[in-house]
Motif scaffolding. Structure first.
Motif, PDB file in Angstrom:
ATOM      1  N   LEU A   1       0.837  -1.193   0.000  1.00 40.18           N
ATOM      2  CA  LEU A   1       0.000   0.000   0.000  1.00 40.18           C
ATOM      3  C   LEU A   1       0.879   1.252   0.000  1.00 40.18           C
ATOM      4  N   SER A   2       0.242   2.415   0.016  1.00 45.35           N
ATOM      5  CA  SER A   2       0.953   3.689  -0.080  1.00 45.35           C
ATOM      6  C   SER A   2       1.197   4.287   1.308  1.00 45.35           C
ATOM      7  N   LYS A   3       2.235   5.125   1.404  1.00 42.59           N
ATOM      8  CA  LYS A   3       2.504   5.852   2.642  1.00 42.59           C
ATOM      9  C   LYS A   3       1.798   7.212   2.671  1.00 42.59           C
ATOM     10  N   LYS A   4       1.077   7.540   1.623  1.00 43.78           N
ATOM     11  CA  LYS A   4       0.335   8.801   1.573  1.00 43.78           C
ATOM     12  C   LYS A   4      -1.044   8.536   2.179  1.00 43.78           C
ATOM     13  N   ILE A   5      -1.279   9.010   3.413  1.00 46.94           N
ATOM     14  CA  ILE A   5      -2.485   8.606   4.137  1.00 46.94           C
ATOM     15  C   ILE A   5      -3.262   9.802   4.665  1.00 46.94           C
ATOM     16  N   TYR A   6      -4.589   9.605   4.766  1.00 42.18           N
ATOM     17  CA  TYR A   6      -5.419  10.442   5.621  1.00 42.18           C
ATOM     18  C   TYR A   6      -5.322   9.859   7.027  1.00 42.18           C
ATOM     19  N   LEU A   7      -4.897  10.655   7.980  1.00 45.31           N
ATOM     20  CA  LEU A   7      -4.763  10.180   9.355  1.00 45.31           C
ATOM     21  C   LEU A   7      -5.942  10.704  10.179  1.00 45.31           C
ATOM     22  N   VAL A   8      -6.715   9.780  10.735  1.00 37.00           N
ATOM     23  CA  VAL A   8      -7.914  10.139  11.496  1.00 37.00           C
ATOM     24  C   VAL A   8      -7.704   9.807  12.969  1.00 37.00           C
ATOM     25  N   THR A   9      -7.790  10.825  13.796  1.00 43.44           N
ATOM     26  CA  THR A   9      -7.771  10.635  15.245  1.00 43.44           C
ATOM     27  C   THR A   9      -8.429  11.854  15.882  1.00 43.44           C
ATOM     28  N   SER A  10      -8.594  11.834  17.198  1.00 48.89           N
ATOM     29  CA  SER A  10      -9.189  12.966  17.906  1.00 48.89           C
ATOM     30  C   SER A  10      -8.314  14.201  17.736  1.00 48.89           C
ATOM     31  N   ALA A  11      -8.943  15.373  17.657  1.00 44.80           N
ATOM     32  CA  ALA A  11      -8.210  16.607  17.368  1.00 44.80           C
ATOM     33  C   ALA A  11      -7.089  16.850  18.370  1.00 44.80           C
TER      34      ALA A  11
ATOM     35  N   ILE B   1       3.559  13.606  14.443  1.00 48.30           N
ATOM     36  CA  ILE B   1       4.988  13.450  14.717  1.00 48.30           C
ATOM     37  C   ILE B   1       5.408  11.995  14.568  1.00 48.30           C
ATOM     38  N   ILE B   2       4.614  11.104  15.133  1.00 45.78           N
ATOM     39  CA  ILE B   2       4.950   9.674  15.118  1.00 45.78           C
ATOM     40  C   ILE B   2       4.876   9.103  13.711  1.00 45.78           C
ATOM     41  N   PHE B   3       3.798   9.375  12.992  1.00 50.06           N
ATOM     42  CA  PHE B   3       3.650   8.777  11.664  1.00 50.06           C
ATOM     43  C   PHE B   3       4.657   9.350  10.677  1.00 50.06           C
ATOM     44  N   LYS B   4       5.002  10.624  10.793  1.00 54.77           N
ATOM     45  CA  LYS B   4       6.053  11.180   9.937  1.00 54.77           C
ATOM     46  C   LYS B   4       7.406  10.549  10.266  1.00 54.77           C
ATOM     47  N   HIS B   5       7.632  10.264  11.535  1.00 54.58           N
ATOM     48  CA  HIS B   5       8.869   9.599  11.943  1.00 54.58           C
ATOM     49  C   HIS B   5       9.035   8.261  11.229  1.00 54.58           C
ATOM     50  N   PHE B   6       7.921   7.581  10.991  1.00 53.94           N
ATOM     51  CA  PHE B   6       7.965   6.287  10.316  1.00 53.94           C
ATOM     52  C   PHE B   6       7.840   6.402   8.799  1.00 53.94           C
ATOM     53  N   GLY B   7       7.952   7.623   8.280  1.00 56.05           N
ATOM     54  CA  GLY B   7       8.030   7.818   6.840  1.00 56.05           C
ATOM     55  C   GLY B   7       6.720   8.054   6.125  1.00 56.05           C
ATOM     56  N   PHE B   8       5.633   8.262   6.850  1.00 58.65           N
ATOM     57  CA  PHE B   8       4.346   8.500   6.210  1.00 58.65           C
ATOM     58  C   PHE B   8       4.227   9.941   5.738  1.00 58.65           C
ATOM     59  N   ASP B   9       3.536  10.118   4.639  1.00 60.01           N
ATOM     60  CA  ASP B   9       3.130  11.439   4.160  1.00 60.01           C
ATOM     61  C   ASP B   9       1.706  11.653   4.668  1.00 60.01           C
ATOM     62  N   VAL B  10       1.543  12.504   5.684  1.00 54.74           N
ATOM     63  CA  VAL B  10       0.299  12.581   6.451  1.00 54.74           C
ATOM     64  C   VAL B  10      -0.571  13.753   6.011  1.00 54.74           C
ATOM     65  N   VAL B  11      -1.823  13.443   5.730  1.00 54.88           N
ATOM     66  CA  VAL B  11      -2.859  14.469   5.556  1.00 54.88           C
ATOM     67  C   VAL B  11      -3.766  14.365   6.777  1.00 54.88           C
ATOM     68  N   PRO B  12      -3.682  15.315   7.721  1.00 59.33           N
ATOM     69  CA  PRO B  12      -4.445  15.183   8.970  1.00 59.33           C
ATOM     70  C   PRO B  12      -5.946  15.375   8.759  1.00 59.33           C
ATOM     71  N   LYS B  13      -6.727  14.503   9.383  1.00 57.15           N
ATOM     72  CA  LYS B  13      -8.185  14.596   9.366  1.00 57.15           C
ATOM     73  C   LYS B  13      -8.695  14.448  10.803  1.00 57.15           C
ATOM     74  N   PRO B  14      -8.590  15.532  11.587  1.00 55.44           N
ATOM     75  CA  PRO B  14      -8.999  15.460  12.995  1.00 55.44           C
ATOM     76  C   PRO B  14     -10.516  15.433  13.155  1.00 55.44           C
ATOM     77  N   ILE B  15     -10.956  14.843  14.246  1.00 54.26           N
ATOM     78  CA  ILE B  15     -12.380  14.761  14.566  1.00 54.26           C
ATOM     79  C   ILE B  15     -12.511  14.870  16.091  1.00 54.26           C
ATOM     80  N   GLY B  16     -13.675  15.220  16.568  1.00 51.11           N
ATOM     81  CA  GLY B  16     -13.913  15.272  18.005  1.00 51.11           C
ATOM     82  C   GLY B  16     -13.260  16.451  18.698  1.00 51.11           C
ATOM     83  N   PHE B  17     -13.418  17.650  18.139  1.00 49.39           N
ATOM     84  CA  PHE B  17     -12.837  18.846  18.758  1.00 49.39           C
ATOM     85  C   PHE B  17     -13.493  19.115  20.115  1.00 49.39           C
ATOM     86  N   LEU B  18     -12.684  19.493  21.102  1.00 45.48           N
ATOM     87  CA  LEU B  18     -13.167  19.687  22.466  1.00 45.48           C
ATOM     88  C   LEU B  18     -13.298  21.152  22.852  1.00 45.48           C
ATOM     89  N   ILE B  19     -12.677  22.049  22.097  1.00 44.20           N
ATOM     90  CA  ILE B  19     -12.692  23.471  22.464  1.00 44.20           C
ATOM     91  C   ILE B  19     -14.109  24.037  22.345  1.00 44.20           C
TER      92      ILE B  19
END
Length: 244
Positions: free
Chosen positions: A167-177, A185-203
């Motif tokens: 598979l590809s390292k170009k990913i949509y990363l989904v986690t809580s905002a 930081i972690i996924f880039k460390h492992f060589g991923f090209d990250v497009v962040p897709k946050p959800i569950g904003f608390l502010i």
């Protein structure tokens, strides 16, 4: 009656009862009065919404990206095998958003998370995904990583999974905002090209009188933010880069 019930909540239920106890101990104690006062004030500040927002704001300030990616990676966030919907509230938001993205983009979904109990969080998420597919009559190409017990494990073992399935390292990363910055930081460390897709904003942007009274929700939000800062600090001490 509504106001009285609200004030009762903010005076006699945790964390308020402990805050007032510490402040009272400060008045009554001679030897440790400043310690009790200080702990009471810190506890109060961490339990009100404006301070929780102040702590969360740098974490949830994530630039919007319109880049495209080739897979959706959803990070686990707890589950309960005995519930009807197995994933916990935070994890269910992540999973639902991941399913929506994968369906809209017509790309594979990767769910990563094992936890310390059996069945794994990924196994529980699989049941929720199958329920979605059956109920709404669609099918996703889905991969499950079932061994990670923390976010570093999510990154490291997801890398192994994508290599295995080509598979590809170009990913949509989904986690809580609030969790997104550390995850990037972690996924880039492992060589991923990250497009962040946050959800569950608390502010919360608008305050009222009750937001300045101590409550457990605000205390929990403060805890989540402080936990992330310590997590990011631990990554820096282990050689991870913030700017990679």
């Amino acid at each position: 009656m509504f106001i009285i019930s609200k004030l009762f909540t903010y005076i006699f239920l945790p964390p308020a009862i402990f805050i007032w106890g510490l402040i009272l101990a400060g008045f009554l104690s001679k030897k440790f009065k400043y310690l009790f006062f200080t702990l009471g004030i810190i506890f109060y500040l961490l339990s009100i919404r404006p301070i929780a927002n102040l702590l969360l704001s740098p974490l949830e300030n994530i630039p919007h990206s319109i880049q495209k990616a080739n897979e959706v990676v959803v990070l686990s966030g707890g589950s309960n095998h005995n519930d009807i919907l197995k994933t916990s509230p935070d994890a269910f938001k992540r999973l639902t958003y991941g399913i929506i993205l994968a369906k809209q983009k017509n790309i594979p979904l990767i769910f990563t998370g094992g936890g310390i109990k059996k069945p794994s969080e990924a196994d529980n998420a699989k049941k929720d995904i199958e329920l979605f597919e059956k109920t709404f009559n669609f099918h996703l190409k889905t991969y499950y990583e079932t061994k990670a017990i923390d976010t570093v494990g999510n990154g490291r073992l997801t890398l192994k999974l994508i290599k295995k399935h080509h598979l590809s390292k170009k990913i949509y990363l989904v986690t809580s905002a609030y969790h997104m910055k550390r995850s990037i930081i972690i996924f880039k460390h492992f060589g991923f090209d990250v497009v962040p897709k946050p959800i569950g904003f608390l502010i919360k942007k608008n305050y009222n009188f009750y937001d300045y009274l101590p409550n457990m929700s605000s205390f929990m939000y403060s805890y989540k933010a402080i936990h992330e800062y310590f997590g990011i600090l631990s990554l820096l001490l282990r050689g991870y880069s913030l700017s990679k």
